[in-house]
Design an enzyme around this catalytic site. Structure first.
Site, PDB file in Angstrom:
ATOM      1  N   HIS A   1     -17.047  43.943 -66.557  1.00  0.00           N
ATOM      2  CA  HIS A   1     -15.238  43.264 -66.914  1.00  0.00           C
ATOM      3  C   HIS A   1     -14.745  44.142 -68.074  1.00  0.00           C
ATOM      4  O   HIS A   1     -14.588  43.242 -68.512  1.00  0.00           O
ATOM      5  CB  HIS A   1     -14.896  41.664 -66.608  1.00  0.00           C
ATOM      6  CG  HIS A   1     -15.656  41.448 -65.523  1.00  0.00           C
ATOM      7  ND1 HIS A   1     -14.410  41.255 -63.760  1.00  0.00           N
ATOM      8  CD2 HIS A   1     -16.686  41.517 -64.405  1.00  0.00           C
ATOM      9  CE1 HIS A   1     -15.095  40.888 -62.879  1.00  0.00           C
ATOM     10  NE2 HIS A   1     -16.915  40.529 -63.143  1.00  0.00           N
TER      11      HIS A   1
ATOM     12  N   GLU B   1     -21.154  33.879 -55.552  1.00  0.00           N
ATOM     13  CA  GLU B   1     -20.589  33.859 -56.970  1.00  0.00           C
ATOM     14  C   GLU B   1     -20.897  31.691 -56.879  1.00  0.00           C
ATOM     15  O   GLU B   1     -19.969  31.169 -56.900  1.00  0.00           O
ATOM     16  CB  GLU B   1     -19.740  34.076 -57.551  1.00  0.00           C
ATOM     17  CG  GLU B   1     -20.634  33.384 -59.282  1.00  0.00           C
ATOM     18  CD  GLU B   1     -19.714  34.552 -60.015  1.00  0.00           C
ATOM     19  OE1 GLU B   1     -18.225  35.363 -59.584  1.00  0.00           O
ATOM     20  OE2 GLU B   1     -19.769  34.079 -61.312  1.00  0.00           O
TER      21      GLU B   1
ATOM     22  N   HIS C   1     -17.481  40.820 -55.157  1.00  0.00           N
ATOM     23  CA  HIS C   1     -17.962  39.586 -55.579  1.00  0.00           C
ATOM     24  C   HIS C   1     -18.287  38.978 -54.665  1.00  0.00           C
ATOM     25  O   HIS C   1     -17.757  38.012 -53.821  1.00  0.00           O
ATOM     26  CB  HIS C   1     -16.761  39.135 -56.872  1.00  0.00           C
ATOM     27  CG  HIS C   1     -17.218  39.830 -57.515  1.00  0.00           C
ATOM     28  ND1 HIS C   1     -16.258  40.563 -57.999  1.00  0.00           N
ATOM     29  CD2 HIS C   1     -17.710  39.329 -59.251  1.00  0.00           C
ATOM     30  CE1 HIS C   1     -16.740  41.412 -59.006  1.00  0.00           C
ATOM     31  NE2 HIS C   1     -17.628  40.481 -59.723  1.00  0.00           N
TER      32      HIS C   1
ATOM     33  N   LYS D   1     -11.093  42.190 -68.819  1.00  0.00           N
ATOM     34  CA  LYS D   1     -11.228  40.923 -69.113  1.00  0.00           C
ATOM     35  C   LYS D   1     -11.951  40.496 -70.805  1.00  0.00           C
ATOM     36  O   LYS D   1     -11.539  39.825 -71.007  1.00  0.00           O
ATOM     37  CB  LYS D   1     -11.656  40.114 -68.300  1.00  0.00           C
ATOM     38  CG  LYS D   1     -11.653  39.006 -67.592  1.00  0.00           C
ATOM     39  CD  LYS D   1     -11.964  38.085 -67.039  1.00  0.00           C
ATOM     40  CE  LYS D   1     -11.591  38.603 -65.271  1.00  0.00           C
ATOM     41  NZ  LYS D   1     -11.937  38.758 -64.065  1.00  0.00           N
TER      42      LYS D   1
ATOM     43  N   ASP E   1     -22.025  41.792 -66.095  1.00  0.00           N
ATOM     44  CA  ASP E   1     -21.310  41.345 -65.698  1.00  0.00           C
ATOM     45  C   ASP E   1     -20.018  41.100 -66.752  1.00  0.00           C
ATOM     46  O   ASP E   1     -19.939  42.129 -67.983  1.00  0.00           O
ATOM     47  CB  ASP E   1     -21.424  40.568 -65.267  1.00  0.00           C
ATOM     48  CG  ASP E   1     -20.243  39.587 -64.030  1.00  0.00           C
ATOM     49  OD1 ASP E   1     -19.228  40.400 -64.006  1.00  0.00           O
ATOM     50  OD2 ASP E   1     -20.890  38.841 -64.000  1.00  0.00           O
ATOM     51  N   ASN E   2     -19.742  40.216 -67.137  1.00  0.00           N
ATOM     52  CA  ASN E   2     -18.887  39.423 -68.143  1.00  0.00           C
ATOM     53  C   ASN E   2     -19.114  39.488 -69.602  1.00  0.00           C
ATOM     54  O   ASN E   2     -20.460  39.315 -69.964  1.00  0.00           O
ATOM     55  CB  ASN E   2     -17.867  38.530 -68.276  1.00  0.00           C
ATOM     56  CG  ASN E   2     -17.200  38.068 -66.192  1.00  0.00           C
ATOM     57  OD1 ASN E   2     -17.896  38.342 -65.226  1.00  0.00           O
ATOM     58  ND2 ASN E   2     -15.992  38.413 -66.649  1.00  0.00           N
TER      59      ASN E   2
ATOM     60  N   HIS F   1     -22.090  47.157 -63.339  1.00  0.00           N
ATOM     61  CA  HIS F   1     -20.916  45.777 -62.715  1.00  0.00           C
ATOM     62  C   HIS F   1     -20.372  45.053 -64.216  1.00  0.00           C
ATOM     63  O   HIS F   1     -21.635  44.122 -64.437  1.00  0.00           O
ATOM     64  CB  HIS F   1     -21.773  44.599 -61.838  1.00  0.00           C
ATOM     65  CG  HIS F   1     -21.093  43.939 -61.492  1.00  0.00           C
ATOM     66  ND1 HIS F   1     -19.930  43.137 -60.253  1.00  0.00           N
ATOM     67  CD2 HIS F   1     -19.868  42.993 -62.108  1.00  0.00           C
ATOM     68  CE1 HIS F   1     -19.445  41.642 -60.568  1.00  0.00           C
ATOM     69  NE2 HIS F   1     -19.201  41.730 -61.301  1.00  0.00           N
TER      70      HIS F   1
HETATM   71 ZN   LIG Z   1     -18.438  40.388 -62.069  1.00  0.00          ZN
END
Ligand SMILES: [Zn+2]
Length: 441
Positions: free
Chosen positions: A80, A238, A235, A83, A335-336, A78
């Site tokens: 991104h 969250e 998602h 981004k 994630d990010n 997972h």
């Molecule tokens: Zn995410």
């Protein structure tokens, strides 16, 4: 990465001698493990593949690892990548989830193909240098602007084939799928070999009312996936608002419809703040619906429980031990990275695992938890060729000097060596200055 302690083997047939491997990352336990769950082995590599996993002392010669750990190259379930790295021009003003969404939305309006590709490729280069073999990225998917992101994904997936196996998931609010644009997006996902995804966090609106047609929206979303044979990746919940209970609804919907494709649910933070009874019921439904959970511990710690001037009181993560005990697969992922949802991060699953151990108490014993960045996400993503050490698999391995788990987890392991197809890779981490052309406006 420093490679001062090992030279690339010159032969196409060689042994790695005196390796310590977590038994959790082996298909079967070859001999009793030590208290860290590690076994001492020799590994034979032939023509880029693992051809023998033998007891320590079997190898006649070869590269002496001196008791250092060997892990498989890992699987990041997972991320991104569209981004990533936008922080210098899209900082989160206050570190909250709302602040992140606002900053990302403003920045996204200016995304060009060139911009996304530069940052996306930078993220892949980081991951590859750290020893990641496969990734699943979410793509912000607001139609028709989303076409750009999906085109970048297809281009870089093909360009990186053989180095990083890449999957993509659509990311937009659930109600996006109620319109004709949602159908066009589902078609784009299907035509790209992607996974259908959405986010439900935004459903917790300011007056705390969930939309009255939420179940209809969810059924429509499932229907679009069923018509196209798509897996789902969501998602979910969250938020620190315990009234967010979408995970329960998703699991119940999957069971009622007899949904047959894999489902992965990310975050599920609010579950940790609900009653024991409701949480247990939700976990039971997830097990029955064969939902895989992916936890994003560094982002959750960063965003959840943030309130200016107030010390955070919880760790932001979902009920990982309870899911695991119920037989629900639990992965940990990046994630990010360096965007408004998380200011830091470098697509390093060794960092993710180290932080997950500390945040979620995945230790004493370490048990099966090394699987949470290898075999477990590999299975959840349908990529079982990655993430474990077994005879016949590509020799995609991470070699550490660290012998024990505390040696592994005390330091960032910056001197790790990555083997791909049995060869030491020369890749190093990209310099942030490479992004100046797109980030410095
Ligand atoms: Zn995410």
């Amino acid at each position: 990465m420093s490679k001062t302690w090992i030279a690339s083997p010159h032969s196409e047939d060689f042994w790695l001698r005196d390796a310590r491997v977590p038994t959790a990352l082996l298909p079967e336990e070859p001999e009793p493990a030590n208290s860290d769950g590690l076994v001492r082995l020799d590994l034979r590599i032939t023509d880029g593949r693992i051809t023998a996993i033998a007891p320590f002392g079997s190898a006649p010669d070869g590269v002496n690892l001196d008791g250092g750990q060997v892990w498989p190259c890992l699987v990041d379930a997972h991320v991104h990548l569209d981004k990533t790295q936008i922080w210098p021009r899209a900082a989160n003003p206050n570190g909250t989830h709302a602040g992140a969404r606002m900053a990302a939305q403003l920045d996204r309006a200016g995304w060009s193909e060139e911009d996304i590709a530069a940052r996306f490729g930078f993220g892949l280069a980081c991951a590859y240098a750290h020893g990641t073999a496969a990734m699943r990225t979410h793509i912000d998917s607001y139609w028709p602007h989303a076409r750009i992101g999906w085109h970048v994904f297809r281009t870089l997936r093909d360009a990186w084939a053989g180095r990083i196996t890449l999957q993509a998931v659509s990311l937009c609010p659930l109600d996006h799928f109620m319109s004709e644009d949602g159908i066009a997006l589902a078609d784009e996902v299907a035509n790209s070999g992607g996974v259908l995804g959405m986010a439900t966090m935004g459903l917790v609106d300011p007056d705390r009312q969930m939309p009255s047609d939420l179940q209809d929206q969810l059924d429509r979303f499932f229907g679009l996936a069923e018509e196209r044979g798509l897996a789902l990746d969501l998602h979910i919940d969250e938020t620190g608002d315990s009234r967010a209970r979408m995970l329960h609804m998703v699991a119940a919907t999957a069971l009622r419809r007899g949904f047959s494709q894999p489902i992965q649910c990310g975050h599920c933070c609010s579950l940790a703040l609900q009653s024991e009874e409701f949480a247990a019921e939700t976990i039971r439904l997830c097990a029955e619906a064969r939902i895989a959970i992916v936890v994003l511990p560094m982002c959750n710690m960063y965003l959840q429980g943030r309130d200016a001037g107030r010390t955070p009181r919880w760790r932001g993560i979902t009920l990982v031990h309870e899911f695991h005990a119920a037989g629900v697969p639990v992965s940990f992922a990046s994630d990010n990275c360096r965007d408004p949802f998380f200011a830091y991060g470098d697509y390093d699953l060794v960092e993710v695992y180290r932080e997950a151990v500390r945040i979620a108490h995945l230790d004493h014993p370490f048990g099966e938890w090394p699987q949470s960045v290898g075999p477990t996400p590999a299975t959840a993503l349908g990529l079982s060729q990655h993430g474990s050490i077994r005879t016949g698999a590509s020799a995609d391995l991470i070699l550490f000097r660290a012998r024990s788990m505390t040696e592994l987890l005390a330091r960032p392991q910056s001197d790790r060596v990555i083997l791909r197809n049995g060869r030491v890779i020369e890749a190093s981490l990209p310099d942030y200055r490479e992004l100046d052309p797109v980030l410095v406006r």
